[in-house]
Design a protein around this motif. Structure first.
Motif, mmCIF file in Angstrom:
data_model
loop_
_atom_site.group_PDB
_atom_site.id
_atom_site.type_symbol
_atom_site.label_atom_id
_atom_site.label_comp_id
_atom_site.label_asym_id
_atom_site.label_seq_id
_atom_site.Cartn_x
_atom_site.Cartn_y
_atom_site.Cartn_z
ATOM 1 N N SER A 102 0.838 -1.204 0.000
ATOM 2 C CA SER A 102 0.000 0.000 0.000
ATOM 3 C C SER A 102 0.872 1.254 0.000
ATOM 4 O O SER A 102 0.612 2.216 -0.741
ATOM 5 N N ASP A 103 1.906 1.261 0.830
ATOM 6 C CA ASP A 103 2.808 2.415 0.874
ATOM 7 C C ASP A 103 3.474 2.632 -0.479
ATOM 8 O O ASP A 103 3.576 3.771 -0.965
ATOM 9 N N LEU A 104 3.928 1.543 -1.086
ATOM 10 C CA LEU A 104 4.585 1.657 -2.385
ATOM 11 C C LEU A 104 3.622 2.184 -3.441
ATOM 12 O O LEU A 104 3.994 3.027 -4.273
ATOM 13 N N ALA A 105 2.368 1.711 -3.397
ATOM 14 C CA ALA A 105 1.379 2.182 -4.367
ATOM 15 C C ALA A 105 1.165 3.681 -4.240
ATOM 16 O O ALA A 105 1.042 4.398 -5.243
ATOM 17 N N GLN A 106 1.146 4.182 -3.002
ATOM 18 C CA GLN A 106 0.945 5.618 -2.810
ATOM 19 C C GLN A 106 2.147 6.434 -3.257
ATOM 20 O O GLN A 106 1.999 7.545 -3.763
ATOM 21 N N LEU A 107 3.332 5.886 -3.071
ATOM 22 C CA LEU A 107 4.544 6.611 -3.453
ATOM 23 C C LEU A 107 4.735 6.667 -4.959
ATOM 24 O O LEU A 107 5.344 7.597 -5.480
ATOM 25 N N THR A 108 4.227 5.666 -5.666
ATOM 26 C CA THR A 108 4.479 5.569 -7.101
ATOM 27 C C THR A 108 3.262 5.917 -7.953
ATOM 28 O O THR A 108 3.398 6.053 -9.164
ATOM 29 N N ALA A 109 2.095 6.070 -7.324
ATOM 30 C CA ALA A 109 0.875 6.302 -8.105
ATOM 31 C C ALA A 109 0.931 7.661 -8.812
ATOM 32 O O ALA A 109 1.313 8.664 -8.218
ATOM 33 N N ALA A 114 -6.638 5.128 -10.210
ATOM 34 C CA ALA A 114 -6.010 3.807 -10.131
ATOM 35 C C ALA A 114 -5.614 3.483 -8.697
ATOM 36 O O ALA A 114 -5.696 2.328 -8.268
ATOM 37 N N LEU A 115 -5.209 4.503 -7.924
ATOM 38 C CA LEU A 115 -4.845 4.270 -6.539
ATOM 39 C C LEU A 115 -6.055 3.835 -5.720
ATOM 40 O O LEU A 115 -5.949 2.939 -4.875
ATOM 41 N N MET A 116 -7.218 4.438 -5.966
ATOM 42 C CA MET A 116 -8.423 4.027 -5.244
ATOM 43 C C MET A 116 -8.789 2.585 -5.581
ATOM 44 O O MET A 116 -9.225 1.820 -4.712
ATOM 45 N N GLU A 117 -8.616 2.209 -6.838
ATOM 46 C CA GLU A 117 -8.873 0.825 -7.220
ATOM 47 C C GLU A 117 -7.888 -0.124 -6.524
ATOM 48 O O GLU A 117 -8.261 -1.237 -6.127
ATOM 49 N N GLN A 118 -6.654 0.319 -6.352
ATOM 50 C CA GLN A 118 -5.670 -0.492 -5.638
ATOM 51 C C GLN A 118 -6.081 -0.653 -4.178
ATOM 52 O O GLN A 118 -5.975 -1.739 -3.613
ATOM 53 N N PHE A 119 -6.571 0.416 -3.554
ATOM 54 C CA PHE A 119 -7.067 0.317 -2.187
ATOM 55 C C PHE A 119 -8.211 -0.700 -2.094
ATOM 56 O O PHE A 119 -8.321 -1.446 -1.134
ATOM 57 N N GLY A 120 -9.082 -0.692 -3.103
ATOM 58 C CA GLY A 120 -10.168 -1.668 -3.122
ATOM 59 C C GLY A 120 -9.649 -3.092 -3.194
ATOM 60 O O GLY A 120 -10.177 -3.993 -2.529
ATOM 61 N N ARG A 121 -8.589 -3.301 -3.962
ATOM 62 C CA ARG A 121 -8.009 -4.649 -4.059
ATOM 63 C C ARG A 121 -7.360 -5.063 -2.746
ATOM 64 O O ARG A 121 -7.446 -6.225 -2.345
#
Length: 225
Positions: A102-109, A114-121
């Motif tokens: 999750s941290d990596l997704a936020q740093l690279t988004a 797309a980030l909200m969809e990642q949070f959903g996953r």
């Protein structure tokens, strides 16, 4: 007359010491970790099948093939076991822990949608593991168990701090809707990750994990972006 010579053989040299058996610390750690995982798995099964109160350390130890004393030594009793199961649930299902991803997704988004969809996953992955345990803690706390009441407050506090950290990272990168502060965003994320939401939609209404994750992603989009 010739002098008598002692023909006896000289004493044999002492045998070399037997090689010392090397201590395989890594092997011991691996065995201990496997035993720990087995205890947590059997404890999880019994807690969810029987409830917190009726489940005993003796039952858990017997199911895991270890002694009750070893469970007490490692976890300190039932509250420590539940805490360890809940923390294990946050890791997700293999690979790097879900929080790290999750941290990596936020740093690279670069795309907030797309980030909200990642949070959903992430919710789809972690929810089935964590929510049943948090609901177990909640029900035990409601029955008057002081240890579980303390643990429930701790779990909620840690989750909110995690959501506030997420919200601040998003705010720093300009990913939140203008005018929305980090505390308001954290409250939205906190509401979307409650075990009660999982209970309502999946356990009571029969939603699939995919439906649940999609709902969370859409709710986050609608309220944060």
């Amino acid at each position: 007359m010739p002098q008598h010579v002692n023909a006896s053989a000289p004493p044999a040299p002492p045998a070399p010491p037997a090689p010392r058996r090397t201590y395989d610390a890594r092997r011991r750690r691996d065995v201990a970790e496997e035993a720990r995982r087995t205890v947590l798995a059997r404890a999880r099964e019994l807690f969810l099948a029987q409830g917190y109160g009726p489940t005993t350390i003796v039952q858990i130890a017997r199911a895991a093939g270890v002694s009750p004393e070893s469970v007490y030594k490692k976890f300190g009793g039932k509250p420590g076991l539940v805490r360890a199961i809940q923390e294990q649930s946050l890791l997700g299902v293999g690979g790097p822990p879900a929080e790290q991803r999750s941290d990596l997704a936020q740093l690279t988004a670069t795309d907030s949608l797309a980030l909200m969809e990642q949070f959903g996953r992430f919710a789809t992955e972690v929810g089935p593991l964590e929510a049943p345990i948090v609901l177990l803690i909640r029900d035990a706390a409601a029955s008057g168990d002081a240890d579980m009441a303390d643990l429930l407050r701790e779990v909620d506090d840690v989750r909110f701090r995690r959501m506030l950290r997420n919200a601040r990272q998003m705010a720093a990168r300009g990913l939140l809707r203008p005018g929305l502060n980090a505390f308001e965003a954290a409250d939205v994320m906190f509401a979307c990750t409650t075990s009660e939401l999982y209970e309502s939609l999946i356990m009571k209404r029969g939603w699939s994990a995919e439906q649940y994750g999609t709902f969370i992603a859409r709710t986050l989009k609608a309220n944060l972006l």
